[in-house]
Structure formats: structure tokens, C-alpha cells
Design a protein around this motif. Structure first.
Motif, PDB file in Angstrom:
ATOM      1  N   VAL A  62       0.835  -1.340  -0.094  1.00 33.87           N
ATOM      2  CA  VAL A  62       0.060   0.066   0.182  1.00 33.87           C
ATOM      3  C   VAL A  62       1.029   0.972  -0.163  1.00 33.87           C
ATOM      4  N   VAL A  63       1.685   1.506   0.329  1.00 29.89           N
ATOM      5  CA  VAL A  63       2.534   2.336   1.132  1.00 29.89           C
ATOM      6  C   VAL A  63       3.341   2.310  -0.464  1.00 29.89           C
ATOM      7  N   ASP A  64       3.844   1.377  -0.962  1.00 32.76           N
ATOM      8  CA  ASP A  64       4.391   1.894  -1.925  1.00 32.76           C
ATOM      9  C   ASP A  64       3.825   2.164  -2.989  1.00 32.76           C
ATOM     10  N   ARG A  65       2.482   1.797  -3.062  1.00 36.59           N
ATOM     11  CA  ARG A  65       1.503   2.445  -4.202  1.00 36.59           C
ATOM     12  C   ARG A  65       1.295   3.930  -4.628  1.00 36.59           C
ATOM     13  N   ALA A  66       1.680   4.253  -3.414  1.00 35.66           N
ATOM     14  CA  ALA A  66       1.444   5.550  -3.024  1.00 35.66           C
ATOM     15  C   ALA A  66       2.085   6.255  -2.991  1.00 35.66           C
ATOM     16  N   ILE A  67       3.388   6.482  -2.888  1.00 37.62           N
ATOM     17  CA  ILE A  67       4.702   6.393  -2.407  1.00 37.62           C
ATOM     18  C   ILE A  67       4.972   6.432  -4.224  1.00 37.62           C
ATOM     19  N   ASP A  68       4.837   5.296  -4.930  1.00 34.52           N
ATOM     20  CA  ASP A  68       4.609   5.104  -6.873  1.00 34.52           C
ATOM     21  C   ASP A  68       3.892   7.504  -6.931  1.00 34.52           C
ATOM     22  N   ARG A  69       2.384   6.816  -6.936  1.00 33.05           N
ATOM     23  CA  ARG A  69       1.734   8.348  -6.986  1.00 33.05           C
ATOM     24  C   ARG A  69       1.934   9.342  -6.128  1.00 33.05           C
ATOM     25  N   HIS A  70       3.158  10.013  -5.817  1.00 33.44           N
ATOM     26  CA  HIS A  70       3.292  10.691  -4.957  1.00 33.44           C
ATOM     27  C   HIS A  70       2.482  11.497  -4.626  1.00 33.44           C
ATOM     28  N   GLU A  71       1.959  10.701  -3.115  1.00 37.14           N
ATOM     29  CA  GLU A  71       0.964  10.537  -2.330  1.00 37.14           C
ATOM     30  C   GLU A  71       1.698  10.560  -1.523  1.00 37.14           C
ATOM     31  N   LEU A  72       3.098   9.530  -1.309  1.00 37.41           N
ATOM     32  CA  LEU A  72       3.891   9.344  -0.142  1.00 37.41           C
ATOM     33  C   LEU A  72       4.941  10.153  -0.527  1.00 37.41           C
ATOM     34  N   ALA A  73       5.857  11.008   1.139  1.00 35.77           N
ATOM     35  CA  ALA A  73       7.687  10.936   0.202  1.00 35.77           C
ATOM     36  C   ALA A  73       7.599   9.564   0.238  1.00 35.77           C
ATOM     37  N   ALA A  74       9.564   9.249  -0.496  1.00 39.00           N
ATOM     38  CA  ALA A  74       9.516   8.510  -0.665  1.00 39.00           C
ATOM     39  C   ALA A  74      10.697   7.428   0.362  1.00 39.00           C
ATOM     40  N   ASP A  75      10.783   8.238   0.989  1.00 36.99           N
ATOM     41  CA  ASP A  75      10.787   7.115   2.520  1.00 36.99           C
ATOM     42  C   ASP A  75      10.226   7.420   3.563  1.00 36.99           C
ATOM     43  N   ALA A  76       8.980   7.075   3.284  1.00 37.20           N
ATOM     44  CA  ALA A  76       7.689   6.472   3.943  1.00 37.20           C
ATOM     45  C   ALA A  76       8.332   4.865   4.195  1.00 37.20           C
ATOM     46  N   ASP A  77       7.791   4.805   5.853  1.00 35.18           N
ATOM     47  CA  ASP A  77       7.913   3.330   6.077  1.00 35.18           C
ATOM     48  C   ASP A  77       7.064   3.403   6.500  1.00 35.18           C
ATOM     49  N   HIS A  78       6.394   1.851   5.817  1.00 30.21           N
ATOM     50  CA  HIS A  78       5.264   0.976   5.973  1.00 30.21           C
ATOM     51  C   HIS A  78       5.222   0.392   6.987  1.00 30.21           C
ATOM     52  N   GLN A  79       6.324   0.204   7.929  1.00 32.61           N
ATOM     53  CA  GLN A  79       6.345  -0.458   9.431  1.00 32.61           C
ATOM     54  C   GLN A  79       5.887   0.082   9.844  1.00 32.61           C
TER      55      GLN A  79
ATOM     56  N   THR B  58      -4.356  12.224   8.523  1.00 30.78           N
ATOM     57  CA  THR B  58      -2.561  13.103   9.459  1.00 30.78           C
ATOM     58  C   THR B  58      -1.958  12.156   9.008  1.00 30.78           C
ATOM     59  N   LEU B  59      -1.661  10.848   8.915  1.00 28.18           N
ATOM     60  CA  LEU B  59      -0.581  10.282   8.368  1.00 28.18           C
ATOM     61  C   LEU B  59       0.084  10.344   7.406  1.00 28.18           C
ATOM     62  N   GLN B  60      -0.902  10.568   6.328  1.00 22.88           N
ATOM     63  CA  GLN B  60      -0.849  10.328   4.870  1.00 22.88           C
ATOM     64  C   GLN B  60       0.258  11.719   4.405  1.00 22.88           C
ATOM     65  N   HIS B  61      -0.986  12.965   4.975  1.00 20.14           N
ATOM     66  CA  HIS B  61      -0.468  14.499   4.983  1.00 20.14           C
ATOM     67  C   HIS B  61       1.847  14.962   5.784  1.00 20.14           C
ATOM     68  N   GLY B  62       1.456  13.924   7.055  1.00 18.48           N
ATOM     69  CA  GLY B  62       2.603  13.921   8.099  1.00 18.48           C
ATOM     70  C   GLY B  62       3.598  13.401   6.817  1.00 18.48           C
ATOM     71  N   TRP B  63       3.353  12.024   6.181  1.00 14.47           N
ATOM     72  CA  TRP B  63       4.255  12.009   5.379  1.00 14.47           C
ATOM     73  C   TRP B  63       4.482  12.377   4.133  1.00 14.47           C
ATOM     74  N   ALA B  64       3.604  13.189   3.544  1.00 13.26           N
ATOM     75  CA  ALA B  64       3.574  13.898   1.722  1.00 13.26           C
ATOM     76  C   ALA B  64       5.368  14.795   1.882  1.00 13.26           C
ATOM     77  N   GLY B  65       5.839  14.508   0.665  1.00 11.62           N
ATOM     78  CA  GLY B  65       6.869  15.594   1.389  1.00 11.62           C
ATOM     79  C   GLY B  65       6.329  16.477  -0.456  1.00 11.62           C
ATOM     80  N   GLN B  66       7.609  17.203  -0.174  1.00 12.73           N
ATOM     81  CA  GLN B  66       7.164  17.897  -1.012  1.00 12.73           C
ATOM     82  C   GLN B  66       6.840  18.091  -2.377  1.00 12.73           C
ATOM     83  N   GLY B  67       6.231  18.599  -2.876  1.00 13.15           N
ATOM     84  CA  GLY B  67       5.743  18.442  -4.018  1.00 13.15           C
ATOM     85  C   GLY B  67       4.930  17.267  -4.651  1.00 13.15           C
TER      86      GLY B  67
END
Length: 98
Positions: free
Chosen positions: A31-48, A80-89
Motif C-alpha cells: 500500500v505504501v509503495d503504491r502511494a509513493i509511486d503515485r507521489h502521495e507519500l514521500a519516497a522515504d515513508a516507512d511501511h512498518q 494525518t498520517l498521509q499528510h505528515g509523510w507527504a513530501g514537498q510536491g
């Protein structure tokens, strides 16, 4: 240096618990990897950490303070989780997000 919990007195139960949670961590990684691919989460988001941050609040609310878990609360936790991890852009997925 982190603190460790006491070892499980029943190794078989401990192994089953570890296997159960590893399966959940693996699903969360997808789930986290797909969100990273869609640029919804920062590339360094930790799935655990994502899973732990989502599991802990409802656990606290239901089991420790015995309060209901309203749907709106769950949605706010995820936002809150998603926006906290969303990187710039990062793309914002909710139309009501700033």
C-alpha cells in the motif's frame, strides 16, 4: 537505544504472533509503495511505522479508554498520517486538502 519488551514466555505463540504481524507489514508495504509511486507519500515513508501509527490509536481508544471509534476519526487519522509523510510536491488525494 530503544527499549525492548520482555521475551514471549511461549516461543510458539511468539512465532505465530511474529508471522501474523509480518504478513500485515508486507501488505502495508504494498500500500505504501503504491502511494509513493503515485507521489502521495514521500519516497522515504516507512511501511512498518505507517501500520503501527494506524493500529495504535484505535487500540488505545477501544481497549484502554473504552471509547467508540467513529468513522470520521479513522478518516482523520489516515489523513494525518498521509499528510505528515507527504513530501514537498506530493499530490494531495483529497479535494478538500489545502
Amino acid at each position: 537505544m530503544g527499549r525492548r519488551a520482555e521475551p514471549d514466555p511461549d516461543p510458539q505463540l511468539g512465532g505465530s504472533r511474529a508471522q501474523f504481524w509480518q504478513t500485515r507489514y508486507d501488505l502495508t508495504r504494498d500500500v505504501v509503495d503504491r502511494a509513493i509511486d503515485r507521489h502521495e507519500l514521500a519516497a522515504d515513508a516507512d511501511h512498518q511505522l505507517a501500520l503501527e501509527l494506524l493500529v495504535a490509536p484505535p487500540h488505545f481508544r477501544a481497549l484502554l479508554i473504552r471509547q467508540p471509534i467513529e468513522e470520521g476519526r479513522i478518516e482523520r487519522m489516515v489523513d494525518t498520517l498521509q499528510h505528515g509523510w507527504a513530501g514537498q510536491g506530493s499530490a494531495r488525494t483529497r479535494p478538500d486538502s489545502p
